[in-house]
Design a protein around this motif. Structure first.
Motif, short mmCIF file in Angstrom:
data_model
loop_
_atom_site.label_atom_id
_atom_site.label_comp_id
_atom_site.label_asym_id
_atom_site.label_seq_id
_atom_site.Cartn_x
_atom_site.Cartn_y
_atom_site.Cartn_z
N ILE A 256 0.86 -1.19 0.00
CA ILE A 256 0.00 0.00 0.00
C ILE A 256 0.89 1.24 0.00
CG2 ILE A 256 -1.78 1.27 1.27
CD1 ILE A 256 -2.50 -1.45 2.61
N ILE A 257 0.70 2.13 -0.95
CA ILE A 257 1.44 3.38 -0.99
C ILE A 257 0.47 4.53 -0.73
CG2 ILE A 257 2.98 4.89 -2.30
CD1 ILE A 257 4.16 2.16 -1.69
N PRO A 258 0.38 4.98 0.52
CA PRO A 258 -0.55 6.07 0.82
C PRO A 258 -0.13 7.37 0.13
CG PRO A 258 0.17 4.94 2.83
CD PRO A 258 1.07 4.49 1.72
N ALA A 259 -1.09 8.25 -0.08
CA ALA A 259 -0.77 9.58 -0.61
C ALA A 259 0.09 10.34 0.38
CB ALA A 259 -2.04 10.35 -0.91
N GLY A 260 -0.13 10.10 1.67
CA GLY A 260 0.68 10.72 2.71
C GLY A 260 0.63 9.86 3.96
N MET A 261 1.73 9.85 4.70
CA MET A 261 1.77 9.09 5.95
C MET A 261 2.69 9.84 6.91
SD MET A 261 2.05 5.00 6.60
CE MET A 261 3.41 4.72 5.49
N HIS A 383 7.86 12.71 8.34
CA HIS A 383 7.27 12.14 7.13
C HIS A 383 7.57 10.65 7.24
CE1 HIS A 383 6.66 16.14 5.68
NE2 HIS A 383 7.92 16.37 5.39
N ALA A 384 6.70 9.93 7.92
CA ALA A 384 7.01 8.56 8.32
C ALA A 384 7.24 7.63 7.13
CB ALA A 384 5.88 8.00 9.19
N GLY A 385 6.53 7.87 6.04
CA GLY A 385 6.64 6.97 4.90
C GLY A 385 8.02 6.91 4.29
N ASP A 386 8.75 8.03 4.31
CA ASP A 386 10.09 8.03 3.73
C ASP A 386 11.17 8.30 4.76
OD1 ASP A 386 9.45 10.66 4.09
OD2 ASP A 386 10.09 11.36 2.13
#
Length: 496
Positions: A256-261, A383-386
């Motif tokens: 899953i790649i959220p638009a923002g996390m 920016h937890a996703g990256d």
């Protein structure tokens, strides 16, 4: 407090001479020499370091920029480009012997090309205004720094800015198709364009994120994307930071790649909630905001999947936005985190580094231990996703030594980022703030190779001197022309 001592007669004479020369190139109204007016440009958003520029010029056209750069090149006058001055790394901090080139008058959207999904804008156009200008076409510009209401596209290009939606849609470098660039010799060139690919070297890729060291951008072609039919956000609270970090990893592992996390710790949650009243839970140690976008069926399915992963990893609260207004409110709290923390202390340093996502709990534990060692409090936003960290180190500049401790604290965080396999910057750039930490990430050979590129574009090292590199650019030693600043140490700028 004035940033400079009493006027030096030699500096006064040099300023007058350069101003007289520039009046032959641009109207006098575009040149600022008075001390009280120059002080308005003495720092960017890294306010700890201040230095009034030698003088300020506010060009209006690419030809005026070219004429100014041609003059600086011929007369060995260093210059610092500046957009809105929102840089948090001191990227637009003036130097006392340098001309400051203010690009605020380049504020037009030149063309909106909906068919090719791109727009041509001048560098002084604010980030948010692009999406506002194309919203009626069902399009938007993806990179969205928290300062997007004020920061400009030229500055975004210089720093390779990101934002909460960069996980899915990329940084500035992924959303810029071309630029018009003025070289230090005063030549106007174009890199990239509306076409999908260009033969030859990827000079556009080298330029984005180059922090004003290679040339001055006078026009940018940005990519526009279709606005998703639906976007919903989840507000997820956890009793432990480790649980939030594990949920981030599980979401990515599930494909899953959220638009923002985004992730916030307890101090940041409390500050943002008091400031915005976004409905954040205050009884949790960590908060995730996860946004999913796409067609309604896809979004609803992904919301259920993410909620299930969060519950499996110990989430105690999980609330999905029920309307666009509620989704916007969730994000309003996160985007106001920086000014919200500003209510907790007279001053703060906003750091910017990256680490592999799996190290988030370890990094927070280390930062907590550092709080005791340095005697300063921190609110953390990620920016937890990256894995891009934004620790906000709170201090009071009126208390002796606190600024020194805050900067030492920030430097230690960045050294830990590199040690964990991360980087000194995720989106704010190196600028003045982190230049002396570059040897912690790069070897001397690495830095020499980067300097060779700098010298190829700017052999006299006139563009944005004193930034990025921990030692002056050694063009002569690297097989290029002698650097104007090659024998001079970088100045130590006064703080507060």
């Amino acid at each position: 407090m004035p940033s400079l001592p009493a006027a030096n007669p030699a500096i006064v004479a040099r300023r007058a001479a350069i101003a007289a020369d520039l009046r032959r190139l641009v109207p006098e109204a575009l040149i600022i020499t008075e001390a009280s007016e120059r002080m308005a440009y003495e720092c960017d958003a890294l306010t700890a370091h201040r230095s009034a520029p030698l003088l300020v010029v506010l060009p209006r056209t690419a030809r005026e920029v070219a004429a100014i750069l041609r003059y600086c090149h011929a007369n060995a006058v260093p210059l610092v480009p500046r957009g809105a001055g929102t840089s948090l790394s001191g990227g637009a901090t003036p130097m006392p012997d340098a001309l400051l080139l203010g690009m605020a008058r380049f504020n037009r959207i030149v063309e909106i090309d909906a068919e090719n999904r791109c727009a041509t804008v001048q560098p002084g156009v604010t980030n948010l205004s692009i999406s506002q200008a194309v919203a009626h076409l069902g399009l938007f510009y993806a990179p969205d720094p928290s300062s997007q209401i004020a920061c400009t596209i030229g500055g975004n290009v210089a720093e390779n800015s990101g934002g909460v939606h960069c996980l899915k849609y990329g940084l500035t470098t992924n959303n810029v198709l071309g630029v018009e660039l003025v070289t230090i010799e005063g030549e106007i060139i174009r890199l990239g364009g509306k076409h999908h690919d260009s033969p030859g070297y990827d000079l556009l890729g080298a330029l984005v994120g180059s922090e004003g060291l290679l040339g001055v951008v006078t026009e940018v072609i940005v990519r526009l994307l279709p606005t998703p039919p639906l976007a919903r956000a989840l507000l997820i609270g956890f009793p432990l930071v480790d649980q939030a970090a594990a949920t981030v990893a599980a979401i990515i592992a599930a494909g899953i790649i959220p638009a923002g996390m985004e992730m916030m710790d307890k101090p940041a949650i409390a500050a943002a909630e008091a400031f915005v009243r976004a409905g954040y839970p205050l009884d949790v140690e960590a908060l995730l905001i996860v946004e999913l976008d796409g067609c309604p069926a896809e979004v609803d399915h992904l919301i259920d999947l993410v909620a299930g992963l969060a519950t499996a990893h110990g989430a105690t609260t999980c609330r999905a936005s029920a309307s666009e207004a509620e989704r916007a409110l969730f994000w309003a709290g996160r985007k106001a985190a920086f000014p919200a923390v500003g209510r907790l202390a007279p001053d703060y340093l906003c750091m910017d580094g990256t680490i592999p996502r799996r190290h988030l709990p370890d990094m927070l534990a280390r930062i907590s231990a550092m709080e005791s060692r340095f005697g300063l409090k921190v609110a953390n936003v990620f920016h937890a996703g990256d894995g891009n960290l934004h620790p906000l180190i709170m201090f009071d500049a009126n208390i002796p030594t606190e600024i020194d401790r805050a900067e030492a604290f920030g430097a230690e965080i960045l050294r830990q980022c590199v040690a964990m396999g991360g980087a000194l910057s995720g989106e704010h750039g190196i600028g003045l703030e982190k230049r002396d930490l570059m040897p912690h990430m790069f070897t001397d050979t690495d830095l020499d190779q980067q300097m060779r590129l700098k010298c190829a574009f700017d052999p006299q090292a006139l563009l944005n001197p004193g930034k990025v590199f921990p030692t002056p650019c050694r063009c002569a030693e690297l097989g290029r022309l002698h650097s104007h600043h090659g024998a001079l140490p970088f100045p130590d700028l006064p703080r507060f």
